[in-house]
Structure formats: C-alpha cells, structure tokens
Design a protein around this motif. Structure first.
Motif, PDB file in Angstrom:
ATOM      1  N   LEU A 189      -1.182   2.862  25.266  1.00  0.00           N
ATOM      2  CA  LEU A 189      -0.347   4.020  24.967  1.00  0.00           C
ATOM      3  C   LEU A 189       1.074   3.866  25.507  1.00  0.00           C
ATOM      4  CD1 LEU A 189      -0.279   6.935  23.803  1.00  0.00           C
ATOM      5  CD2 LEU A 189      -0.938   7.739  26.078  1.00  0.00           C
ATOM      6  N   ASP A 190       1.265   2.999  26.497  1.00  0.00           N
ATOM      7  CA  ASP A 190       2.610   2.835  27.058  1.00  0.00           C
ATOM      8  C   ASP A 190       3.615   2.377  26.007  1.00  0.00           C
ATOM      9  OD1 ASP A 190       1.042   0.533  26.993  1.00  0.00           O
ATOM     10  OD2 ASP A 190       2.295  -0.497  28.452  1.00  0.00           O
ATOM     11  N   ALA A 213       6.892   4.442  25.180  1.00  0.00           N
ATOM     12  CA  ALA A 213       8.217   3.827  25.299  1.00  0.00           C
ATOM     13  C   ALA A 213       9.032   4.039  24.031  1.00  0.00           C
ATOM     14  CB  ALA A 213       8.072   2.336  25.602  1.00  0.00           C
ATOM     15  N   ARG A 214       8.401   3.874  22.875  1.00  0.00           N
ATOM     16  CA  ARG A 214       9.119   4.120  21.627  1.00  0.00           C
ATOM     17  C   ARG A 214       9.508   5.590  21.496  1.00  0.00           C
ATOM     18  NH1 ARG A 214       5.717  -0.089  19.478  1.00  0.00           N
ATOM     19  NH2 ARG A 214       4.013   1.387  19.089  1.00  0.00           N
ATOM     20  N   ALA A 215       8.610   6.474  21.883  1.00  0.00           N
ATOM     21  CA  ALA A 215       8.920   7.900  21.801  1.00  0.00           C
ATOM     22  C   ALA A 215      10.053   8.294  22.749  1.00  0.00           C
ATOM     23  CB  ALA A 215       7.673   8.729  22.110  1.00  0.00           C
ATOM     24  N   GLU A 248      14.338   0.626  24.692  1.00  0.00           N
ATOM     25  CA  GLU A 248      14.541  -0.517  23.815  1.00  0.00           C
ATOM     26  C   GLU A 248      13.887  -1.768  24.374  1.00  0.00           C
ATOM     27  OE1 GLU A 248      18.699  -0.981  23.219  1.00  0.00           O
ATOM     28  OE2 GLU A 248      18.948   0.940  22.171  1.00  0.00           O
ATOM     29  N   ASN A 249      13.368  -2.590  23.472  1.00  0.00           N
ATOM     30  CA  ASN A 249      12.813  -3.916  23.793  1.00  0.00           C
ATOM     31  C   ASN A 249      11.713  -3.819  24.838  1.00  0.00           C
ATOM     32  OD1 ASN A 249      14.742  -5.091  22.077  1.00  0.00           O
ATOM     33  ND2 ASN A 249      16.241  -5.138  23.753  1.00  0.00           N
ATOM     34  N   TYR A 250      10.922  -2.746  24.791  1.00  0.00           N
ATOM     35  CA  TYR A 250       9.818  -2.627  25.761  1.00  0.00           C
ATOM     36  C   TYR A 250       8.619  -3.380  25.231  1.00  0.00           C
ATOM     37  CZ  TYR A 250       6.251  -0.649  28.773  1.00  0.00           C
ATOM     38  OH  TYR A 250       5.235  -0.490  29.666  1.00  0.00           O
ATOM     39  N   GLY A 251       7.957  -4.134  26.127  1.00  0.00           N
ATOM     40  CA  GLY A 251       6.734  -4.846  25.758  1.00  0.00           C
ATOM     41  C   GLY A 251       6.988  -6.171  25.082  1.00  0.00           C
TER      42      GLY A 251
END
Length: 416
Positions: free
Chosen positions: A402-403, A407-409, A413-416
């Motif tokens: 869910l992270d 993060a998108r919500a 940016e550029n998470y994961g």
C-alpha cells in the motif's frame, strides 16, 4: 602516460629530453635528472634511454608498473550490483528504506505522520499522537462534542434510574425490591453502554477519515470528515451491532446449557471456552472498521478483509491492541480518579454515602465525574482510533504494498 581516469603510471612527468628546445647538456630547471652524454658507437649504450625517474639502482629488479584496478560493477539504487545474486554486495551495506547503513540509505518517504514502509510499535503509537497534536483542530472538537453529549445523557440516566438503588440488603428490604434495584442497575448500565457505543461509532467513523488524510500529509476539517464518513455510517453501525450480537449468541450457546442444567462445572467450562474464543475473534475482526470506512465495502467484505489482514499476524495485532488498551485505561484512570474523589468528598458525603449508594446519585459527584470522563475520552478515543487505523495501514503495507499507492496519492515522485 596511461590516460585512464584516476590512474597514472610511475614517473610523474615526461623527461626533459623529450621536450622540444631543451639542450641535453643543460641541467633540468625543474629538478629533473640530467640526460647523460652517449658515446658514439658504444654498443653498451642503447639508442633509447628511459626517462628520468624510472632508473633502478644496480642489483634492484625493476618494479613493474602497477596494473589499473579492475572496473567496479554498476550498482543499482540500493547498492546492489547489477546481475549479481541477492545478498552479494560490494562496498558498504545498505538497509531497507528508511533504515541505516554504513553510508546511510535513502530514507522512506514521509509525507504525513508516518513513514511509508512497514511500521514498528513505536512508530504506530507516535503516529497516533502526532496526528492528535498536528490536527487537533479537527480531532479534538469531534471527540469533545461526542464525549460531552454521551456524559450529559449518562448523568441524567444515573441520577434518575439509580436513585432507588439498594446496595446493602437488610431485614426491611424484600426480595422484590432487591430485584427491582438490580433491574434498575442493569437498565442504567445498558443505556449508558448503548449511548457510549453510538458515540464511539460516530467518533471512529470521522476520525478514520482524518487519520487517513494525515498519513498523506493532508488536513481535513470536521465538515469534510463528516461528509466522507456519512455514507458508511449506517454500515458501521450494522458492523458494530453484528459483532455485539455475535458475542452474545456465542456466549448463550456455550454458557446457557450449564445454567439450564444448574451445573456449575458446565457453566465454568462454557466461560472457559467462550472468553478465549471471544478474544480470538475480536482480534481477528479488529481491523474491520477501518476496512469498511476506507475501502467503502460492505459489512461482510469488511469482516473478510480484516480476517485476511490479521492472518499470520494475530499475536502482533493482539500485542499492539492490548498495549494500546492498557495505556488508554491507565491514562483515563489518572484523569478520572481525582475528579471522582473530589466529587465524593465535596458533594457525596464521604465513605458513608458511598456505602449506602447515595453518593452515586448526588449531582455534585455525578457532574465532577462526568467532567473527568469528558476530558479522558477526549484524549483516549482519538488515540485508540488512530492506533487501529495505522495498524490497518501497516498491515496493508506489509501484505499489499500500500505504500506505493499512498506515495502516489501524496504526490511523492520516483518512490519505489
């Protein structure tokens, strides 16, 4: 010279004899060695002489040039060599996102009150407290209003339903009066519990929305929380009543046969089976409320989601829930006890009034006790609700990633 980056061959500079315009018989102005004269036709002299700085002393073998270092493998984002087996790392060791390594690893994104990664116990508790502290303009009015309404109704219920309460039987008290007193006590307790449950449902519904936005670093007003929670409010009422009804039916099935048979051993056995089963199911479905509110699901789907999220982590969920309940109970007792004793001493008539039951219906005692309960519930209810919501978020991060969605919500940016 070798033109590899960061590497040079032995001998820091070319010989002066190779420089144009430099006579061979003049000394090196830069401190270099003078090029000796070569006798003409002497076979002992080679046609090419080594440059200065590369002469070796007699009897000393010439030191071979140091080979260039092997190329380092390209590394990925966490220090892991590409095309290398997992765990075979070169250089410093890196931990999980947000952890600490020798050189430090990239911290997990934290747009709101918690980092977007699997949470520890301290982070869950701290996230609940941080939300209460940061978003107090939304959290405190909800709990304060609900707690005040609940306690005002409770004061009137106790004042008028317990005024004929009999605590000490005597010769003048008939069995019918004792049963009436017991019925009044049970009725007042049932009404108080019903009001408390309704207030808890409203608080849970609205605080779930506030905590979910706090995870994303977003603020939520009281009106926005009510608008988001209202469509699911009746379903939350149904979920709560269904859980209570299930607990009562299960107790009736296990304990009632012993009561009807007038068998003490069977009654005890029924309780021994009922209480652990009730605890197991309570933890198994403890995440149904946030699942219902945040996933906009039905009651039965919320039960199934909670069961799935708790599966394999029952003891962890139980430990965090039990610790939260213990903290909340101790905190509430520390707040309520001084008000109750002050009301008992100042308005209740002391220990004698407490013994005969008149202290429990005195206006001063009831009002001071209600004030203490309002303060305690204003602090305790959001803390417990916040821990439940963050525990739900943590279990979804661990099981469903869910992270990434959070993060998108949150616009990371550029998470994961």
């Amino acid at each position: 010279m070798n033109d590899s980056p960061g590497w040079a061959t032995p001998g820091s500079s070319p010989s002066d004899g190779d420089r144009p315009g430099t006579p061979a018989d003049q000394p090196d102005t830069d401190g270099g060695a003078q090029q000796p004269d070569r006798p003409a036709g002497d076979p002992k002299w080679s046609a090419e002489q080594p440059p200065p700085g590369q002469w070796s002393s007699p009897g000393t073998p010439e030191t071979p040039p140091t080979p260039p270092p092997p190329p380092q493998p390209a590394t990925g984002g966490w220090g892991q060599p590409q095309n290398a087996p997992y765990g075979a790392q070169n250089g410093p060791q890196y931990g999980h996102p947000g952890g600490s390594g020798q050189w430090g690893s990239p911290p997990a994104a934290k747009p709101g009150v918690i980092p977007l990664r699997p949470l520890g116990l301290g982070e869950i508790l701290d996230g609940a407290v941080a939300t209460m502290r940061t978003h107090w303009r939304s959290v405190l009015p909800i709990t304060l209003v609900v707690a005040t309404v609940v306690q005002v109704i409770g004061v009137f219920v106790q004042r008028f339903m317990l005024k004929d309460l009999i605590l000490t039987p005597s010769d003048d008290v008939t069995a019918e009066q004792m049963f009436d007193s017991l019925g009044s006590t049970l009725g007042a307790s049932a009404v108080n519990q019903f009001i408390q449950v309704l207030g808890t449902i409203v608080v849970t519904a609205m605080l779930t929305m506030i905590f979910s936005r706090a995870v994303l670093g977003q603020h939520s007003s009281v009106s926005a929380a009510w608008r988001d929670a209202r469509p699911q409010l009746l379903r939350l009422v149904g979920l709560t009543l269904l859980m209570a009804l299930g607990a009562l039916l299960m107790g009736a099935v296990l304990v009632l046969p012993g009561i009807l048979a007038d068998n003490i051993g069977l009654i005890v056995l029924g309780f021994v089976v009922w209480l652990p089963l009730l605890l197991w199911l309570g933890i198994k479905f403890s995440l149904a409320s946030p699942a219902l509110m945040l996933e906009k699901s039905t009651v039965l789907k919320a039960f199934a989601r909670s069961s799935k999220l708790v599966k394999g982590a029952w003891w962890r969920v139980f430990g965090i829930t039990a610790l939260t309940g213990l903290i909340a109970t101790l905190l509430a007792a520390m707040i309520v006890m001084p008000f109750q004793w002050a009301g008992l001493i100042a308005f209740g008539g002391g220990m004698d009034a407490l013994a005969d039951g008149s202290a429990q219906t005195a206006w001063g005692t009831l009002i001071l006790s209600a004030i203490g309960l309002i303060i305690a519930q204003t602090i305790v209810m959001p803390f417990q609700s916040g821990v439940t919501v963050l525990l739900y978020v943590d279990q979804r991060i661990r099981r469903e990633g869910l992270d990434l969605e959070l993060a998108r919500a949150a616009g990371v940016e550029n998470y994961g």
